[in-house]
Scaffold this motif. Sequence first.
Motif, PDB file in Angstrom:
ATOM      1  N   LYS A 140      -5.409  -2.110  -4.035  1.00 48.50           N
ATOM      2  CA  LYS A 140      -6.132  -2.551  -2.844  1.00 48.50           C
ATOM      3  C   LYS A 140      -7.081  -3.672  -3.254  1.00 48.50           C
ATOM      4  O   LYS A 140      -7.846  -3.512  -4.216  1.00 48.50           O
ATOM      5  CB  LYS A 140      -6.920  -1.374  -2.250  1.00 48.50           C
ATOM      6  CG  LYS A 140      -7.762  -1.701  -1.039  1.00 48.50           C
ATOM      7  CD  LYS A 140      -8.520  -0.440  -0.599  1.00 48.50           C
ATOM      8  CE  LYS A 140      -9.483  -0.735   0.552  1.00 48.50           C
ATOM      9  NZ  LYS A 140     -10.238   0.485   0.957  1.00 48.50           N
ATOM     10  N   PRO A 141      -7.039  -4.822  -2.560  1.00 48.07           N
ATOM     11  CA  PRO A 141      -7.891  -5.933  -2.974  1.00 48.07           C
ATOM     12  C   PRO A 141      -9.359  -5.659  -2.706  1.00 48.07           C
ATOM     13  O   PRO A 141      -9.717  -4.840  -1.853  1.00 48.07           O
ATOM     14  CB  PRO A 141      -7.371  -7.096  -2.121  1.00 48.07           C
ATOM     15  CG  PRO A 141      -6.834  -6.441  -0.891  1.00 48.07           C
ATOM     16  CD  PRO A 141      -6.246  -5.136  -1.357  1.00 48.07           C
ATOM     17  N   GLY A 177       0.788  -1.220   0.000  1.00 50.20           N
ATOM     18  CA  GLY A 177       0.000   0.000   0.000  1.00 50.20           C
ATOM     19  C   GLY A 177       0.823   1.274   0.000  1.00 50.20           C
ATOM     20  O   GLY A 177       2.047   1.260   0.143  1.00 50.20           O
ATOM     21  N   PRO A 178       0.154   2.426  -0.153  1.00 48.65           N
ATOM     22  CA  PRO A 178       0.827   3.713  -0.254  1.00 48.65           C
ATOM     23  C   PRO A 178       1.690   4.067   0.948  1.00 48.65           C
ATOM     24  O   PRO A 178       2.725   4.725   0.804  1.00 48.65           O
ATOM     25  CB  PRO A 178      -0.331   4.705  -0.407  1.00 48.65           C
ATOM     26  CG  PRO A 178      -1.471   3.888  -0.930  1.00 48.65           C
ATOM     27  CD  PRO A 178      -1.301   2.533  -0.331  1.00 48.65           C
ATOM     28  N   ALA A 179       1.280   3.643   2.129  1.00 43.01           N
ATOM     29  CA  ALA A 179       2.049   3.991   3.332  1.00 43.01           C
ATOM     30  C   ALA A 179       3.456   3.405   3.258  1.00 43.01           C
ATOM     31  O   ALA A 179       4.440   4.071   3.630  1.00 43.01           O
ATOM     32  CB  ALA A 179       1.329   3.495   4.578  1.00 43.01           C
ATOM     33  N   ALA A 180       3.575   2.170   2.775  1.00 42.94           N
ATOM     34  CA  ALA A 180       4.892   1.548   2.657  1.00 42.94           C
ATOM     35  C   ALA A 180       5.746   2.287   1.642  1.00 42.94           C
ATOM     36  O   ALA A 180       6.955   2.486   1.851  1.00 42.94           O
ATOM     37  CB  ALA A 180       4.744   0.077   2.252  1.00 42.94           C
ATOM     38  N   VAL A 188      -7.162   1.855  -6.775  1.00 43.10           N
ATOM     39  CA  VAL A 188      -6.192   2.087  -7.851  1.00 43.10           C
ATOM     40  C   VAL A 188      -4.847   2.502  -7.269  1.00 43.10           C
ATOM     41  O   VAL A 188      -4.756   3.488  -6.538  1.00 43.10           O
ATOM     42  CB  VAL A 188      -6.705   3.164  -8.826  1.00 43.10           C
ATOM     43  CG1 VAL A 188      -5.643   3.467  -9.881  1.00 43.10           C
ATOM     44  CG2 VAL A 188      -8.002   2.715  -9.494  1.00 43.10           C
ATOM     45  N   PHE A 189      -3.807   1.734  -7.598  1.00 43.65           N
ATOM     46  CA  PHE A 189      -2.436   2.088  -7.206  1.00 43.65           C
ATOM     47  C   PHE A 189      -1.833   3.095  -8.165  1.00 43.65           C
ATOM     48  O   PHE A 189      -1.143   4.038  -7.762  1.00 43.65           O
ATOM     49  CB  PHE A 189      -1.559   0.834  -7.172  1.00 43.65           C
ATOM     50  CG  PHE A 189      -0.103   1.114  -6.878  1.00 43.65           C
ATOM     51  CD1 PHE A 189       0.332   1.285  -5.575  1.00 43.65           C
ATOM     52  CD2 PHE A 189       0.832   1.200  -7.908  1.00 43.65           C
ATOM     53  CE1 PHE A 189       1.677   1.554  -5.293  1.00 43.65           C
ATOM     54  CE2 PHE A 189       2.167   1.461  -7.639  1.00 43.65           C
ATOM     55  CZ  PHE A 189       2.591   1.637  -6.329  1.00 43.65           C
ATOM     56  N   GLY A 190      -2.065   2.905  -9.447  1.00 45.91           N
ATOM     57  CA  GLY A 190      -1.475   3.806 -10.428  1.00 45.91           C
ATOM     58  C   GLY A 190      -1.843   3.403 -11.837  1.00 45.91           C
ATOM     59  O   GLY A 190      -2.755   2.597 -12.065  1.00 45.91           O
ATOM     60  N   THR A 193     -12.588 -11.480  -7.107  1.00 46.76           N
ATOM     61  CA  THR A 193     -11.666 -10.673  -6.315  1.00 46.76           C
ATOM     62  C   THR A 193     -10.558 -10.087  -7.182  1.00 46.76           C
ATOM     63  O   THR A 193      -9.886 -10.813  -7.924  1.00 46.76           O
ATOM     64  CB  THR A 193     -11.039 -11.520  -5.200  1.00 46.76           C
ATOM     65  OG1 THR A 193     -12.083 -12.020  -4.354  1.00 46.76           O
ATOM     66  CG2 THR A 193     -10.066 -10.697  -4.367  1.00 46.76           C
ATOM     67  N   LEU A 194     -10.385  -8.783  -7.086  1.00 51.05           N
ATOM     68  CA  LEU A 194      -9.230  -8.117  -7.677  1.00 51.05           C
ATOM     69  C   LEU A 194      -8.163  -8.000  -6.598  1.00 51.05           C
ATOM     70  O   LEU A 194      -8.461  -7.728  -5.428  1.00 51.05           O
ATOM     71  CB  LEU A 194      -9.612  -6.730  -8.198  1.00 51.05           C
ATOM     72  CG  LEU A 194     -10.678  -6.700  -9.296  1.00 51.05           C
ATOM     73  CD1 LEU A 194     -10.890  -5.272  -9.790  1.00 51.05           C
ATOM     74  CD2 LEU A 194     -10.305  -7.617 -10.448  1.00 51.05           C
ATOM     75  N   GLU A 195      -6.902  -8.189  -6.995  1.00 51.16           N
ATOM     76  CA  GLU A 195      -5.805  -8.237  -6.046  1.00 51.16           C
ATOM     77  C   GLU A 195      -4.722  -7.238  -6.420  1.00 51.16           C
ATOM     78  O   GLU A 195      -4.625  -6.812  -7.582  1.00 51.16           O
ATOM     79  CB  GLU A 195      -5.223  -9.650  -6.003  1.00 51.16           C
ATOM     80  CG  GLU A 195      -6.223 -10.692  -5.539  1.00 51.16           C
ATOM     81  CD  GLU A 195      -5.678 -12.101  -5.620  1.00 51.16           C
ATOM     82  OE1 GLU A 195      -5.587 -12.750  -4.571  1.00 51.16           O
ATOM     83  OE2 GLU A 195      -5.343 -12.542  -6.736  1.00 51.16           O
ATOM     84  N   PRO A 196      -3.882  -6.848  -5.451  1.00 46.96           N
ATOM     85  CA  PRO A 196      -2.795  -5.913  -5.742  1.00 46.96           C
ATOM     86  C   PRO A 196      -1.904  -6.438  -6.870  1.00 46.96           C
ATOM     87  O   PRO A 196      -1.510  -7.609  -6.873  1.00 46.96           O
ATOM     88  CB  PRO A 196      -2.029  -5.841  -4.417  1.00 46.96           C
ATOM     89  CG  PRO A 196      -3.056  -6.153  -3.378  1.00 46.96           C
ATOM     90  CD  PRO A 196      -3.963  -7.169  -4.000  1.00 46.96           C
TER      91      PRO A 196
END
Length: 293
Positions: free
Chosen positions: A138-139, A37-40, A152-154, A237-240
């Motif tokens: 995000k799953p 995730g974004p925090a990491a 959405v990550f990017g 399920t959608l996964e990272p």
Amino acid sequence: MRIATANLGAGLETVLLQEDGSAHVLGMPIAELIGKGPAALDRLRTSGGLPLLAPGEFTLAAPIPAPAKNVFCVGRNYMEHIAEGDRAQKQEVGVTQVPVFFTKPPTAVTAPDGEVPIFPHLSTHIDYEVELAVVIGKPGRDIPRERAMEHVFGYTIINDVTARDIQRKHGGQYFKGKGLDGSCPMGPWIVTADAIADPHDLGIRCLVNGELRQDGNTRDMVFDIPTLIAALSAGMTLEPGDILATGTPSGVGYAMEPPQYLRDGDIVTCEIDGIGRLTNRMRAMGSAAKRVA
């Protein structure tokens, strides 16, 4: 931020690209980074002391070089592309009530600046399709449309290389004609979602040997990104690290008069504003079977 997978010759590293062409090594596979995730990502970015690669010390692999799943794709998602396709095939399908999904296998993924194999003994009707691709961060399953963008990550660029004659030969279904080895150039990097103000207002273009063929805008999607994510995740399920290519605008080769297909040595460049440029050369391959150990 621009996150990429760097090829150092001896191995791959996930990197944070800098404006001067250098890259900080983030120390974990990109799929793992996306999953944290974004925090990491923020912690890595601000921690300091990350190894630095100078320009010229690496080349770029596909940002997700070995997806855990097939790449999800959307067909017929731009009005003018739907119209040109119906005209070229002398049919009247028009706009579908729900998104049309298909997939490309992980073996189709090709690096930016890499060669795209084409197989003249199988197909002489190779086409191009520039597409905005969404990378899931995000799953979730049964994701409501109003929460979809939180997943959405990017974003990156995909060229949905397509063997049109194979596609027609197999009854018009998409998978075989769009799933040949190397038929999914991807990259050159992932731009994180926070760096794209509006993914539904991006210029999107494709050039073949420097000639502009496709020139559109993501605002012209029939089904926008939240709608696509909601529909795709219904019961699934959608996964990272999952990748969703969102369709192509008009200007594809098979709909030109006369049709213009890709040949050995052709250079295809896909551009999307705010993301970058993905360039690949077509390379004809022989008919000899490849032995797999």
